[in-house]
Design a protein around this motif. Structure first.
Motif, short mmCIF file in Angstrom:
data_model
loop_
_atom_site.label_atom_id
_atom_site.label_comp_id
_atom_site.label_asym_id
_atom_site.label_seq_id
_atom_site.Cartn_x
_atom_site.Cartn_y
_atom_site.Cartn_z
N GLY A 271 0.83 -1.21 0.00
CA GLY A 271 0.00 0.00 0.00
C GLY A 271 0.85 1.25 0.00
O GLY A 271 1.94 1.27 -0.57
N ILE A 272 0.41 2.30 0.65
CA ILE A 272 1.10 3.59 0.64
C ILE A 272 2.07 3.65 1.82
O ILE A 272 1.64 3.60 2.98
N PRO A 273 3.39 3.74 1.57
CA PRO A 273 4.34 3.83 2.69
C PRO A 273 4.23 5.18 3.39
O PRO A 273 4.04 6.21 2.74
N VAL A 274 4.36 5.18 4.72
CA VAL A 274 4.29 6.42 5.51
C VAL A 274 5.58 6.56 6.29
O VAL A 274 6.01 5.63 7.00
N GLU A 275 6.24 7.71 6.17
CA GLU A 275 7.48 7.98 6.90
C GLU A 275 7.20 8.90 8.09
O GLU A 275 6.18 9.61 8.12
N THR A 276 8.13 8.93 9.01
CA THR A 276 7.96 9.72 10.24
C THR A 276 8.76 11.02 10.12
O THR A 276 9.87 11.03 9.62
N LYS A 277 8.13 12.11 10.61
CA LYS A 277 8.75 13.44 10.54
C LYS A 277 9.13 13.91 11.95
O LYS A 277 8.41 13.65 12.92
N SER A 278 10.27 14.62 12.02
CA SER A 278 10.73 15.21 13.29
C SER A 278 11.19 16.64 13.01
O SER A 278 11.71 16.93 11.93
N SER A 279 10.99 17.53 14.02
CA SER A 279 11.38 18.94 13.85
C SER A 279 12.27 19.38 15.02
O SER A 279 11.85 20.09 15.95
N PRO A 280 13.53 18.94 14.99
CA PRO A 280 14.44 19.33 16.09
C PRO A 280 14.84 20.81 15.99
O PRO A 280 14.62 21.45 14.96
N THR A 281 15.43 21.36 17.06
CA THR A 281 15.88 22.76 17.09
C THR A 281 17.39 22.80 17.38
O THR A 281 17.98 21.83 17.85
N ILE A 282 17.99 23.94 17.10
CA ILE A 282 19.42 24.13 17.37
C ILE A 282 19.56 24.51 18.85
O ILE A 282 19.00 25.52 19.31
N ILE A 283 20.29 23.68 19.59
CA ILE A 283 20.47 23.92 21.03
C ILE A 283 21.96 23.98 21.32
O ILE A 283 22.71 23.03 21.04
N LEU B 84 18.31 9.55 14.04
CA LEU B 84 17.83 8.75 12.92
C LEU B 84 17.03 7.54 13.35
O LEU B 84 16.49 6.82 12.49
N SER B 85 16.88 7.32 14.64
CA SER B 85 16.08 6.18 15.12
C SER B 85 14.61 6.54 15.25
O SER B 85 13.77 5.66 15.48
N ILE B 86 14.28 7.85 15.11
CA ILE B 86 12.88 8.26 15.34
C ILE B 86 12.21 8.82 14.08
O ILE B 86 10.99 8.98 14.06
N ALA B 87 12.96 9.14 13.05
CA ALA B 87 12.34 9.76 11.87
C ALA B 87 13.24 9.60 10.65
O ALA B 87 14.43 9.28 10.78
N THR B 88 12.62 9.81 9.48
CA THR B 88 13.38 9.82 8.22
C THR B 88 13.24 11.15 7.48
O THR B 88 13.81 11.32 6.41
N LEU B 89 12.43 12.10 8.04
CA LEU B 89 12.29 13.44 7.48
C LEU B 89 12.43 14.44 8.62
O LEU B 89 11.71 14.36 9.63
N PHE B 90 13.38 15.38 8.47
CA PHE B 90 13.62 16.39 9.49
C PHE B 90 13.42 17.77 8.88
O PHE B 90 13.93 18.05 7.79
N THR B 91 12.68 18.64 9.61
CA THR B 91 12.51 20.04 9.18
C THR B 91 13.08 20.93 10.30
O THR B 91 12.69 20.79 11.47
N VAL B 92 13.99 21.84 9.91
CA VAL B 92 14.70 22.66 10.91
C VAL B 92 14.74 24.10 10.46
O VAL B 92 15.10 24.38 9.30
N LYS C 85 23.26 -2.36 6.53
CA LYS C 85 21.95 -1.88 6.12
C LYS C 85 22.05 -0.55 5.39
O LYS C 85 22.84 0.32 5.78
N VAL C 86 21.25 -0.41 4.34
CA VAL C 86 21.21 0.83 3.57
C VAL C 86 20.14 1.73 4.16
O VAL C 86 19.01 1.29 4.41
N PHE C 87 20.48 2.97 4.40
CA PHE C 87 19.54 3.89 5.05
C PHE C 87 19.68 5.27 4.41
O PHE C 87 20.78 5.69 4.06
N SER C 88 18.55 5.96 4.28
CA SER C 88 18.56 7.33 3.76
C SER C 88 17.55 8.16 4.53
O SER C 88 16.57 7.63 5.07
N PHE C 89 17.79 9.46 4.60
CA PHE C 89 16.83 10.37 5.23
C PHE C 89 16.89 11.71 4.51
O PHE C 89 17.83 12.00 3.74
#
Length: 630
Positions: free
Chosen positions: A521-533, A541-549, A567-571
């Protein structure tokens, strides 16, 4: 002068060898806006014109035909050869008159062969006469004194009018009205294709009204005889049928995908080459405006209306000559109409009926009431019973007046072919409108570079898993599938749970390997929005494959918790500018194309997109610029 038989539309004339020849045609209507040509035919097949006849217009009504004494001498004595006179106006050429021509070496009597008759509906030949021979030249006088010129021969007297007035040519059939409106006025004459000739001058002198010949040296155009002249009716070709509308696309509900059986434990795979990220697809260009509709084709030669009588009793078998009938007691709902090849005017139109084809339209109209009609579409190839009748499969389109309530038996009808391959009946199809300009295609996103890496050795195939039904363990005890209404609070690590009370199925497997084809079916990826601290930007990379900063400070980027090798991995990382330029320091493990790291866009609210790939647990990262300044 020799006596020739006289046929309407023909004129037989004679000239004397070695003398001038002149013939004057006095027309009732003006001819100054026409051009004429005339000639004598030495040989008809193949045609050979040995001498053109000079034509000249005097005033508005008089046309002169002449040959010089040198021309009659060069022609020599000919016996009863053919001659013709053509006229041309607005690019349309017609044969006005023709007949037999004789050049004799014996002087002819004057005033012989006078004719008076109507030629065509708009030009009347009121007098035709031969000019008498010149008188002999007087004897030459003594030297220096010119002898008297011989007397000019007397002008030939006008001959007596022929007996009986020539009948007026019947009115040309009125052009059929568009759509449901019927024709008015007299019925047009039908046509029949008789054969072909090489040139206009080879057309027969005594045809029947409605005869059509194909003239090969006139681009294959058809010439029809209307009782007075041969008229160019153009190419014998019916108009193309309209393209049917495209049917709507069917909509079906997709069946649910069955559960995929679990596979045994996966052997250790070899290291695979990283695959470049797919570039972002550009926006679709706007659709161009539709082209203007082409102009409607010119109405063709009006010979597509035929007279019939209604037979409201018969619904099968051979129709009586001059009749047509329907296969349904409710005529307007008929699925087949049978038409005799003989019209009620006793015309045999078997050839024209055989040209009807799938997709043509026709109307059956009451002769004296254009509001009483039935319109049909031909749905498949008609069945022609040669020299008898035709069975036409139809679909009703519209009707009106008596056409709604059935035409009474014996009603006089007009069969009107509104579209189709009737020879010459339909006008040329209008030019197709120019198609609108296609919108500009959106720019395709750049294709990511292909990852580099040798393919590892194929791992050992694990034991084949068994797909049990509802809580039945497989024979190896390595995995199980359980169908439940709700998810257990403490799920088993080796069980795949299918939850029937909701829309999801969850599993706690660390890995799932599928042998063969799998549909997820339709694959769904997880998004995370971390901040600069504290000057650091950590991407877990264990919690998401798309990051918006949002880049709002100088920062050092950290990639944490990547999957272990091989293992091959991309984000994907998307940075958002805030209007101020800052310094971003990438991990030393990141490799950029040509060793040049990108400059992040600082414009407020503008987005850059980057993709990173690793195949060795993060020892090396391959960075790709998917797009900037969005």
């Amino acid at each position: 002068m020799s006596v020739f038989s006289q046929t309407p539309g023909e004129l037989d004339i004679e000239a004397v060898l070695g003398t001038d020849f002149a013939l004057s045609l006095n027309f009732a209507n003006g001819v100054s806006d026409y051009t004429f040509e005339a000639g004598i035919v030495l040989q008809e097949y193949p045609s050979e014109i040995i001498s053109p006849i000079t034509t000249s217009i005097s005033g508005t009504n008089l046309l002169n035909l002449t040959l010089s004494d040198a021309q009659t001498t060069s022609i020599g004595v000919i016996s009863n050869k053919k001659w013709y006179l053509n006229r041309e106006k607005d690019g349309v050429k017609q044969m006005v008159i023709s007949g037999r021509f004789q050049i004799s070496d014996i002087p002819i009597g004057q005033n012989d062969g006078v004719r008076q008759y109507i030629m065509i509906d708009d030009i009347t030949v009121s007098s035709l006469y031969a000019v008498g021979a010149h008188g002999a030249t007087g004897a030459t006088g003594v030297t220096g004194i010119t002898g008297a010129t011989g007397l000019t021969g007397a002008t030939g007297l006008t001959g007596a009018t022929g007996y009986g007035a020539t009948g007026v040519i019947g009115a040309t059939g009125v052009i059929g009205a568009t759509g449901a409106t019927g024709f008015t006025g007299a019925t047009g004459q039908g046509v029949r294709i008789v054969g072909s000739v090489p040139d206009i001058i080879n057309l027969p002198g005594s045809p029947n009204i409605g005869d059509v010949y194909i003239v090969t040296n006139q681009d294959g155009n058809g010439y029809a005889w209307d009782g007075s002249i041969w008229s160019d009716i153009g190419k014998i070709k019916g108009a193309d049928g309209s393209t049917g509308a495209t049917g709507a696309t069917g909509v079906g509900v997709a069946g649910a995908t069955g559960a995929t059986g679990l596979t045994g434990a996966t052997g250790i795979p070899g290291t695979a080459a990283a695959q470049g990220a797919t570039g972002t697809t550009g926006a679709t260009g706007a659709t161009g405006a539709s082209g203007a509709v082409g102009a409607t084709g010119v109405q063709g030669y009006t010979n597509a209306l035929f007279a019939y009588n209604a037979d409201s009793v018969k619904m099968s078998g051979f129709p009586v000559d001059g009749t047509l009938y329907w296969d349904n007691s409710i005529q307007k709902d008929a699925s087949q109409i049978s038409i005799s090849h003989i019209t009620s005017n006793l015309e045999d139109i078997d050839l024209l009926l055989s040209l009807l084809s799938n997709g043509n339209e026709f109307e059956i109209q009451e002769k004296t009431d254009s509001n009483s009609f039935q319109k049909f579409l031909i749905t498949s190839t008609p069945i022609t019973v040669s020299n008898s009748y035709i069975e036409v499969p139809v679909y009703p389109l519209s009707s009106g007046g008596n056409g709604d309530s059935n035409f009474a038996n014996g009603t006089e009808l007009s069969l009107i072919i509104t579209r189709g391959g009737m020879a010459g009946a339909t006008g040329a199809t209008g030019a197709t409108g120019v198609a609108g300009i296609d919108g500009v295609d959106g720019v395709d996103g750049a294709t990511g570079a292909t990852g580099v890496g040798a393919t590892g050795a194929t791992g050992l195939t694990g034991a084949t898993g068994v797909l049990p039904y509802n809580a039945v363990e497989n024979v190896n005890g390595a995995a199980r599938i359980e169908i439940v209404s709700t998810m257990p609070t403490s799920p088993d690590a080796n069980t795949l749970y299918i939850v029937t009370g909701g829309t999801t199925a969850e599993a706690t497997f660390n890995a799932l390997r599928v042998i063969g084809e799998a549909i997820f079916g339709i694959p769904v990826e997880t998004k995370s929005s971390p901040t600069i601290i504290g000057g650091q930007l950590e991407l877990d990379l264990s919690i998401a494959t798309l990051f918006t900063v949002t880049i709002n400070a100088n920062s050092t980027v950290i990639f944490s918790n990547p999957p272990t090798s091989p293992k091959v991995f991309s984000f994907t990382l998307q940075t958002i500018g805030n209007g101020t330029a800052y310094t971003t320091t990438w991990p030393t493990s990141v490799r950029w194309s040509n060793g040049i790291a990108p400059t992040i866009t600082s414009t407020n609210a503008q987005i850059d997109t980057f993709t990173f790939v690793t195949h060795n647990g993060g020892l090396d990262w391959f960075g790709f610029i998917s797009g900037q300044n969005f």
